[in-house]
Design a protein around this motif. Structure first.
Motif, PDB file in Angstrom:
ATOM      1  N   GLY A  98      -4.177  -1.794   2.816  1.00 15.02           N
ATOM      2  CA  GLY A  98      -4.281  -0.391   3.209  1.00 15.02           C
ATOM      3  C   GLY A  98      -5.345   0.354   2.427  1.00 15.02           C
ATOM      4  O   GLY A  98      -6.464  -0.118   2.241  1.00 15.02           O
ATOM      5  N   LYS A  99      -4.984   1.512   1.899  1.00 16.60           N
ATOM      6  CA  LYS A  99      -5.931   2.367   1.173  1.00 16.60           C
ATOM      7  C   LYS A  99      -6.162   1.912  -0.259  1.00 16.60           C
ATOM      8  O   LYS A  99      -7.070   2.419  -0.934  1.00 16.60           O
ATOM      9  CB  LYS A  99      -5.412   3.803   1.158  1.00 16.60           C
ATOM     10  N   TYR A 100      -5.375   0.978  -0.729  1.00 13.14           N
ATOM     11  CA  TYR A 100      -5.431   0.605  -2.146  1.00 13.14           C
ATOM     12  C   TYR A 100      -6.617  -0.308  -2.430  1.00 13.14           C
ATOM     13  O   TYR A 100      -6.833  -1.307  -1.745  1.00 13.14           O
ATOM     14  CB  TYR A 100      -4.130  -0.065  -2.575  1.00 13.14           C
ATOM     15  N   LYS A 101      -7.380   0.052  -3.458  1.00 14.19           N
ATOM     16  CA  LYS A 101      -8.571  -0.697  -3.842  1.00 14.19           C
ATOM     17  C   LYS A 101      -8.269  -1.798  -4.845  1.00 14.19           C
ATOM     18  O   LYS A 101      -9.098  -2.686  -5.064  1.00 14.19           O
ATOM     19  CB  LYS A 101      -9.622   0.253  -4.422  1.00 14.19           C
ATOM     20  N   ASN A 102      -7.128  -1.727  -5.489  1.00 16.62           N
ATOM     21  CA  ASN A 102      -6.756  -2.736  -6.485  1.00 16.62           C
ATOM     22  C   ASN A 102      -5.271  -2.615  -6.758  1.00 16.62           C
ATOM     23  O   ASN A 102      -4.613  -1.643  -6.347  1.00 16.62           O
ATOM     24  CB  ASN A 102      -7.574  -2.564  -7.765  1.00 16.62           C
ATOM     25  N   MET A 103      -4.732  -3.568  -7.503  1.00 17.59           N
ATOM     26  CA  MET A 103      -3.303  -3.561  -7.788  1.00 17.59           C
ATOM     27  C   MET A 103      -2.917  -2.495  -8.808  1.00 17.59           C
ATOM     28  O   MET A 103      -1.748  -2.093  -8.881  1.00 17.59           O
ATOM     29  CB  MET A 103      -2.859  -4.940  -8.270  1.00 17.59           C
ATOM     30  N   VAL A 104      -3.866  -2.027  -9.577  1.00 18.20           N
ATOM     31  CA  VAL A 104      -3.578  -0.938 -10.517  1.00 18.20           C
ATOM     32  C   VAL A 104      -3.167   0.310  -9.746  1.00 18.20           C
ATOM     33  O   VAL A 104      -2.204   1.001 -10.111  1.00 18.20           O
ATOM     34  CB  VAL A 104      -4.796  -0.653 -11.419  1.00 18.20           C
ATOM     35  N   VAL A 136       0.484  -0.143  -8.492  1.00 19.04           N
ATOM     36  CA  VAL A 136       1.570   0.068  -9.454  1.00 19.04           C
ATOM     37  C   VAL A 136       1.607   1.517  -9.950  1.00 19.04           C
ATOM     38  O   VAL A 136       2.692   2.044 -10.236  1.00 19.04           O
ATOM     39  CB  VAL A 136       1.475  -0.914 -10.644  1.00 19.04           C
ATOM     40  N   ASP A 137       0.456   2.152 -10.048  1.00 15.93           N
ATOM     41  CA  ASP A 137       0.454   3.565 -10.454  1.00 15.93           C
ATOM     42  C   ASP A 137       1.182   4.418  -9.422  1.00 15.93           C
ATOM     43  O   ASP A 137       1.957   5.319  -9.766  1.00 15.93           O
ATOM     44  CB  ASP A 137      -0.985   4.075 -10.617  1.00 15.93           C
ATOM     45  N   ASP A 138       0.941   4.136  -8.147  1.00 14.18           N
ATOM     46  CA  ASP A 138       1.610   4.871  -7.079  1.00 14.18           C
ATOM     47  C   ASP A 138       3.107   4.581  -7.089  1.00 14.18           C
ATOM     48  O   ASP A 138       3.933   5.486  -6.895  1.00 14.18           O
ATOM     49  CB  ASP A 138       1.000   4.486  -5.734  1.00 14.18           C
ATOM     50  N   GLN A 189       0.325  -1.557   1.670  1.00 12.31           N
ATOM     51  CA  GLN A 189       0.450  -1.489   0.215  1.00 12.31           C
ATOM     52  C   GLN A 189      -0.057  -2.778  -0.452  1.00 12.31           C
ATOM     53  O   GLN A 189      -1.107  -2.784  -1.077  1.00 12.31           O
ATOM     54  CB  GLN A 189       1.909  -1.229  -0.165  1.00 12.31           C
ATOM     55  N   ALA A 190       0.681  -3.864  -0.351  1.00 13.23           N
ATOM     56  CA  ALA A 190       0.262  -5.138  -0.928  1.00 13.23           C
ATOM     57  C   ALA A 190       1.083  -6.258  -0.314  1.00 13.23           C
ATOM     58  O   ALA A 190       2.232  -6.056   0.090  1.00 13.23           O
ATOM     59  CB  ALA A 190       0.427  -5.127  -2.447  1.00 13.23           C
ATOM     60  N   VAL A 191       0.501  -7.442  -0.281  1.00 10.31           N
ATOM     61  CA  VAL A 191       1.165  -8.597   0.312  1.00 10.31           C
ATOM     62  C   VAL A 191       0.886  -9.819  -0.557  1.00 10.31           C
ATOM     63  O   VAL A 191      -0.112  -9.850  -1.291  1.00 10.31           O
ATOM     64  CB  VAL A 191       0.677  -8.826   1.757  1.00 10.31           C
ATOM     65  N   MET A 192       1.757 -10.811  -0.487  1.00  9.94           N
ATOM     66  CA  MET A 192       1.544 -12.050  -1.233  1.00  9.94           C
ATOM     67  C   MET A 192       1.223 -13.193  -0.285  1.00  9.94           C
ATOM     68  O   MET A 192       1.930 -13.419   0.697  1.00  9.94           O
ATOM     69  CB  MET A 192       2.779 -12.408  -2.065  1.00  9.94           C
ATOM     70  N   LEU A 193       0.130 -13.894  -0.578  1.00 12.97           N
ATOM     71  CA  LEU A 193      -0.232 -15.109   0.139  1.00 12.97           C
ATOM     72  C   LEU A 193       0.245 -16.296  -0.679  1.00 12.97           C
ATOM     73  O   LEU A 193      -0.145 -16.459  -1.841  1.00 12.97           O
ATOM     74  CB  LEU A 193      -1.753 -15.184   0.329  1.00 12.97           C
ATOM     75  N   HIS A 194       1.096 -17.131  -0.090  1.00 13.10           N
ATOM     76  CA  HIS A 194       1.619 -18.316  -0.779  1.00 13.10           C
ATOM     77  C   HIS A 194       0.894 -19.537  -0.239  1.00 13.10           C
ATOM     78  O   HIS A 194       1.217 -20.054   0.837  1.00 13.10           O
ATOM     79  CB  HIS A 194       3.123 -18.440  -0.552  1.00 13.10           C
ATOM     80  N   ASN A 235      -5.199 -12.971   6.904  1.00  9.68           N
ATOM     81  CA  ASN A 235      -5.278 -11.658   6.265  1.00  9.68           C
ATOM     82  C   ASN A 235      -6.728 -11.218   6.338  1.00  9.68           C
ATOM     83  O   ASN A 235      -7.597 -11.741   5.624  1.00  9.68           O
ATOM     84  CB  ASN A 235      -4.805 -11.742   4.810  1.00  9.68           C
ATOM     85  N   GLU A 236      -7.003 -10.241   7.173  1.00  4.22           N
ATOM     86  CA  GLU A 236      -8.384  -9.831   7.418  1.00  4.22           C
ATOM     87  C   GLU A 236      -8.998  -9.142   6.207  1.00  4.22           C
ATOM     88  O   GLU A 236     -10.203  -9.284   5.946  1.00  4.22           O
ATOM     89  CB  GLU A 236      -8.428  -8.917   8.650  1.00  4.22           C
ATOM     90  N   LYS A 237      -8.203  -8.405   5.456  1.00  5.69           N
ATOM     91  CA  LYS A 237      -8.762  -7.745   4.273  1.00  5.69           C
ATOM     92  C   LYS A 237      -9.153  -8.780   3.225  1.00  5.69           C
ATOM     93  O   LYS A 237     -10.139  -8.614   2.508  1.00  5.69           O
ATOM     94  CB  LYS A 237      -7.767  -6.745   3.685  1.00  5.69           C
ATOM     95  N   LEU A 238      -8.395  -9.860   3.130  1.00  6.57           N
ATOM     96  CA  LEU A 238      -8.755 -10.933   2.221  1.00  6.57           C
ATOM     97  C   LEU A 238     -10.097 -11.526   2.635  1.00  6.57           C
ATOM     98  O   LEU A 238     -10.982 -11.754   1.792  1.00  6.57           O
ATOM     99  CB  LEU A 238      -7.672 -12.006   2.216  1.00  6.57           C
TER     100      LEU A 238
END
Length: 781
Positions: free
Chosen positions: A556-562, A565-567, A693-698, A755-758
C-alpha cells in the motif's frame, strides 16, 4: 597485570556440575502413567504418585555428590554461549535425534557418561538446562536462558525417562523460603517466589595467587510467574505437567528463564556493568553458582501457589477434568505425626481456598542443606552484557564496506534515519532474529538443504533494505559440521552495526516430523529465539523471529517496515501477525533436473530445479493463495512484536504478554474485567492488512524431487490424489483468477499469484543493493 603474572590457568575457574541423588518425595510404584497409546495430551493422563508429606529432609553430604567439570570446553567468556555443556557436540552424540529408541531407563544410555561427555541434566534433572547467560546493562542481575529438557521426547518408549525429568517443570514452580538466621515467621521479601540460591564469588587479586572469595548470596527471581501463565492459558484444569508426559503442546513451558540478582556489595555491580571484570583474554573475575531448591512438582490448577491478589481468594472455579481434586487429601502419605500449628497470616504465602497448602507439603521445619552438600551448577562465568559493543561502532574505521550507507542502497528509509552511520546504537527501531545453518536436514531427515548461505545473504540485504536496523544470526552450523560456519558468509560483507553473529552449535534434541509418535521439540531453535529476545529485546522497539525463506513486504502506501510499525504503535498495537502460505518456484525460472533417483534420466528428466543466478524472492514470488490469505494460514503465522510487551515468544506465537500477566487485583484497580482464561485482545494483536499494510512471502525451498512427474500433475485437467499436487508455479496473468483462460499455451494450469509491488519496487532495489555491496566486497580482495 594479574593475567600476566599468574596466567589464565591459575585465574580461570572451570564450570562444574554437582549431581545429587533423586529427591525422596513420592512413594515408589504409586504413579498411574495413563494411556500412553492415546496421543491426545489431555485424555487419560494418569495420576501422580503419592506424596510424602511433609517433604523429607535431604540428608546427603558433600561426599555423596558426583562432580563433572567442563573446563575443557568452556575456557573463557569468549566461549559463551557456544561452549556451554548443552550436549556432546557435533559427531559425538550417542542417541540420534530422529527415530531414537535409545533410553536411559533401558540402560542403553548412561546418564553419568552423558554428564561427563555432554550434559548433566539426565543425571540430575533439578539442574537447569542452561543455553545462555548474561548480565543486564546496569549489572544488577544475571539472566539465565534454559530449556525444558523433559520436552525432548514424548514417545511411549521414553516414558520412564520423561517421568524422571519432572523436576525440569518443577523448576518453573516457585517456592518461598526464609533465612534461618533471622527471627521472623514470614518469608523473606526477596524469596516469596523463588527457586534457586545464587551464590556469587569473585577473584580476590590482593592475594597471591588470587583466590575466589564469596561476595554474597541471593535468591533467584522469575521474569514472570510460570504457574500463573499456565493458570490463565486454558479453561479447565490444565496442569503444567501430567504423569502421561505428552505435555508438548504447552509451548509456554518450553523455555525457562530466571534471574540471579547481583548482591549490592561494594562495586560488584559497577564492575559487571562496565565489563571491567572480564580480563583481556576473556577470563572472568566474577562467577555465580546456581543451587536449585528441590521439592515435588505441583499438579493441576487447584495446587496453584499464588497470593490472593493474583487470581482471587478464593480463586475462580476450576474444573476437575483430571479428577485430581483430592490430591492434597487422598494422595499423601505422612512421614511424621500431624501437628497442630497456630495459623498466622504471615506464613508464605497465605494460601487460597483450593490453592496449594505449603504448610502441609513442606512443613514448618524443612531446612535446606548447605550449598556444599547440594547438587548445583558451580562457576557460571559472569561476562559482559549484550549492550557493551553497541555504544561505539568502529565499522567506519575498520571496514571499507562502511561506505555502503543507507543512501547507497536503502534510500527508502534514509529519511527516517538521522544516525551517523550507526555510531551510537543503543536502541533499534526494528530487529530480527534468525536461527540458521550453512547446511542442515529438514524434519525427519527428509531432505538435506544447502542453500542457506545464498538465502541468508539475500534475506539480510532485503530486510535491511525495507527498514530493519539489525539482524541477529544464531549460527547453528556447528551442530552439523566442524569444517565451516556462517562467519565468512556474513563478514566482511555486512557491517557489525548491521549484523551480529552468535555461535550456537547445540543440536536440535528431536527432529522428528510433527506427526511422529515421538514428536519432541526443536530445542536449539527455541532456545535461540529465547536468547535473542532476552539478550537484544531491551535494545529494540520491535522484534521478530523469522526464517531465511520468509520475506516481509511493505504494501500500500508504506515505503518501508519502519512506517508500518510506527503506524501500528500509534494505534496502540503491540503485535503484528502475518499469515503464512506456501509460495511456489515459477516454471519460467526453472530447468530440467535428473540427478536424483526419482527424477528420471539425463535423456528424460522428470523433475525441475530453480536455475542459478536468480533471486529467491524473484523465483518464488508466486503464492498459491491470493491475498488476503485464508484463516487456516494463521497456524504457521509469524509476528512482529514489541519486546517490552511480549515477554516470551515461541516461533509462531506470543506465548507470554503483559496482558496475560495482569492479576485480578491489578485489573480491578484499572477498572477492567478479569477472567481466569486470557485471550489477547484485538487492540493489542492484529493480523496485517496484506494488501494495504504488509504481507509475508514464504519461499520455502522446493527441492527437485518434490516436482517429480510435474508435467502430469500440473496439467490443467489433472485431478490430484493425496500428495500429488503440482509444486511448480504458473502465475495467473494479471493475478486474475476469474479469467476464462485457465491454462498456459502448453496446457499447464494457472495456480499462483504474484506480488506486483515486490516485482516492481523491491526486487530492482534489492538487485541494486546486492550489486553495490558485492562491488565493494570485490574491492577488498
Amino acid at each position: 597485570k594479574a593475567l600476566e603474572r599468574h596466567g589464565h590457568d591459575i585465574l580461570f575457574q572451570p564450570l562444574r556440575a554437582y549431581v545429587e541423588r533423586p529427591l525422596n518425595d513420592t512413594v515408589p510404584n504409586t504413579v498411574d502413567k495413563g494411556n500412553l497409546n492415546e496421543k491426545k495430551p489431555k485424555i487419560e493422563v494418569g495420576r501422580p504418585g503419592k506424596f510424602y508429606i511433609p517433604l523429607p529432609l535431604r540428608e546427603g553430604g558433600p561426599d555423596d555428590l558426583k562432580i563433572f567439570e567442563y573446563g575443557h570446553r568452556l575456557k573463557s567468556c569468549n566461549d559463551l554461549p557456544a561452549k556451554l555443556p548443552v550436549d556432546r557436540g557435533f559427531n559425538k552424540h550417542v542417541a540420534p535425534n530422529v527415530n531414537n529408541r535409545l533410553t536411559y531407563s533401558s540402560g542403553k544410555l548412561d546418564a553419568l557418561e552423558e554428564a561427563k561427555e555432554g550434559c548433566p541434566i539426565h543425571a540430575d534433572p533439578f539442574l537447569p538446562w542452561v543455553h545462555d547467560l548474561f548480565p543486564n546493562a546496569d549489572g544488577t542481575v544475571v539472566h539465565f536462558i534454559a530449556q525444558n529438557k523433559r520436552r525432548c521426547n514424548s514417545g511411549k518408549i521414553h516414558w520412564e525417562d520423561i517421568y524422571k525429568l519432572q523436576p525440569q517443570v518443577t523448576l518453573m514452580q516457585p517456592v518461598s523460603v526464609k533465612r534461618i538466621d533471622e527471627r521472623k515467621a514470614k518469608a523473606d521479601p526477596d524469596a516469596m517466589f523463588t527457586r534457586f540460591i545464587c551464590r556469587f564469588r569473585a577473584m580476590d587479586y590482593s592475594t597471591s595467587p588470587p583466590t575466589l572469595a564469596n561476595v554474597g548470596e541471593t535468591f533467584s527471581t522469575y521474569p514472570y510467574n510460570y504457574e500463573f501463565v499456565n493458570f490463565r492459558k486454558d479453561l479447565g484444569d490444565l496442569s503444567m505437567l501430567t504423569p502421561k508426559g505428552k505435555d508438548n503442546p504447552m509451548f509456554w513451558l518450553a523455555q525457562l528463564r530466571f534471574d540471579c540478582p547481583v548482591p549490592d556489595n561494594g562495586n560488584l555491580r559497577s564492575i559487571i556493568a562496565s565489563g571491567e571484570g572480564v580480563l583481556g583474554d576473556g577470563t572472568p573475575s566474577v562467577y555465580v553458582d546456581v543451587v536449585p531448591i528441590r521439592t515435588a512438582p505441583r499438579y493441576g490448577k487447584r495446587m496453584s501457589y499464588f497470593t490472593p491478589d493474583m487470581a482471587g481468594n478464593p480463586m475462580d472455579s476450576v474444573d476437575d477434568k483430571f479428577q485430581w481434586a483430592d490430591l492434597m487429601t487422598n494422595n499423601i502419605v505422612r512421614v511424621e505425626k500431624k501437628r497442630t500449628i497456630k495459623d498466622d497470616e504471615y506464613h508464605p504465602p497465605k494460601i487460597m481456598k483450593n490453592g496449594f497448602d505449603a504448610r502441609l507439603f513442606w512443613g514448618d521445619a524443612h531446612v535446606l542443606p548447605h550449598i556444599e552438600a547440594s547438587g548445583r551448577w558451580e562457576n557460571f562465568p559472569v561476562c559482559r552484557h549484550p549492550g557493551l559493543g553497541y555504544e561505539k561502532d568502529s565499522d567506519s574505521n575498520n571496514n571499507p564496506l562502511s561506505s555502503l550507507t543507507k543512501n547507497d542502497a536503502r534510500t527508502s528509509v534514509a529519511m527516517n534515519d538521522n544516525s551517523d552511520n550507526h555510531r551510537v546504537v543503543k536502541k533499534h527501531k526494528l530487529t530480527a532474529c534468525l536461527w540458521a545453518s550453512a547446511s542442515f536436514t529438514t524434519r525427519g531427515n527428509a531432505q538435506a538443504v544447502s542453500d542457506t548461505t545464498k538465502r541468508l545473504v539475500e534475506w539480510i540485504e532485503f530486510h535491511l533494505l525495507v527498514g530493519f536496523d539489525h539482524i541477529y544470526v544464531y549460527d547453528n552450523t556447528g551442530a552439523h559440521t566442524n569444517e565451516t560456519s556462517l562467519e565468512s558468509t556474513l563478514f566482511p560483507r555486512f557491517l557489525e552495526s548491521e549484523v551480529t553473529r552468535i555461535d550456537w552449535p547445540s543440536r536440535v534434541c528431536n527432529n522428528n516430523i510433527p506427526a511422529h509418535e515421538n514428536t519432541g521439540e526443536r530445542s536449539s531453535q527455541y532456545a535461540a529465539e529465547n536468547s535473542c529476545r532476552a539478550r537484544y529485546g531491551p535494545y529494540s522497539e520491535w522484534m521478530a523471529s523469522f526464517d531465511t525463506d520468509e520475506y516481509l513486504i511493505p504494501m500500500g502506501k508504506y515505503k518501508n517496515m519502519v512506517e508500518v510499525v510506527d503506524d501500528a504503535k500509534e494505534k496502540g498495537l503491540k503485535i503484528l501477525t502475518f499469515r503464512s502460505t506456501r509460495a511456489a518456484p515459477m516454471y519460467s525460472f526453472m530447468e530440467p533436473f535428473h540427478e536424483h533417483k526419482d527424477c528420471g534420466t539425463e535423456s528424460d528428466p522428470t523433475c525441475l530445479r530453480v536455475k542459478d543466478g536468480h533471486l529467491f524472492a524473484e523465483a518464488y514470488n508466486c503464492d498459491f493463495d491470493k491475498s488476503p490469505k485464508p484463516e487456516w494460514s494463521e497456524r504457521a503465522k509469524k509476528q512482529l512484536y514489541q519486546p517490552e510487551y511480549v515477554l516470551t515468544h515461541f516461533v509462531h506465537y506470543a506465548t507470554v504478554t503483559k496482558g496475560l500477566m495482569t492479576t485480578k487485583e491489578e485489573a480491578k484497580k484499572m477498572g477492567k474485567s478479569w477472567y481466569m482464561t486470557f485471550h489477547e485482545s484485538h487492540s493489542a494483536d492484529r493480523i496485517t492488512d496484506e494488501i494495504n499494510q504488509a504481507v509475508m512471502l514464504h519461499s520455502k525451498t522446493t527441492v527437485p524431487e518434490y516436482t517429480v512427474d510435474w508435467k502430469r500433475r500440473c496439467a490443467v485437467d489433472f485431478k490430484p490424489g493425496h500428495g500429488e499436487n503440482c509444486r511448480v508455479g504458473f502465475p495467473w496473468p494479471r493475478n486474475d483468477d476469474k479469467s476464462t483462460v485457465k491454462a498456459t499455451s502448453d496446457g499447464f494450469g494457472y495456480n499462483c499469484f504474484q506480488n506486483e509491488k515486490l516485482n516492481e519496487v523491491w526486487l530492482p532495489k534489492l538487485r541494486n543493493a546486492m550489486e553495490i555491496r558485492q562491488s565493494k566486497l570485490d574491492g577488498l580482495r
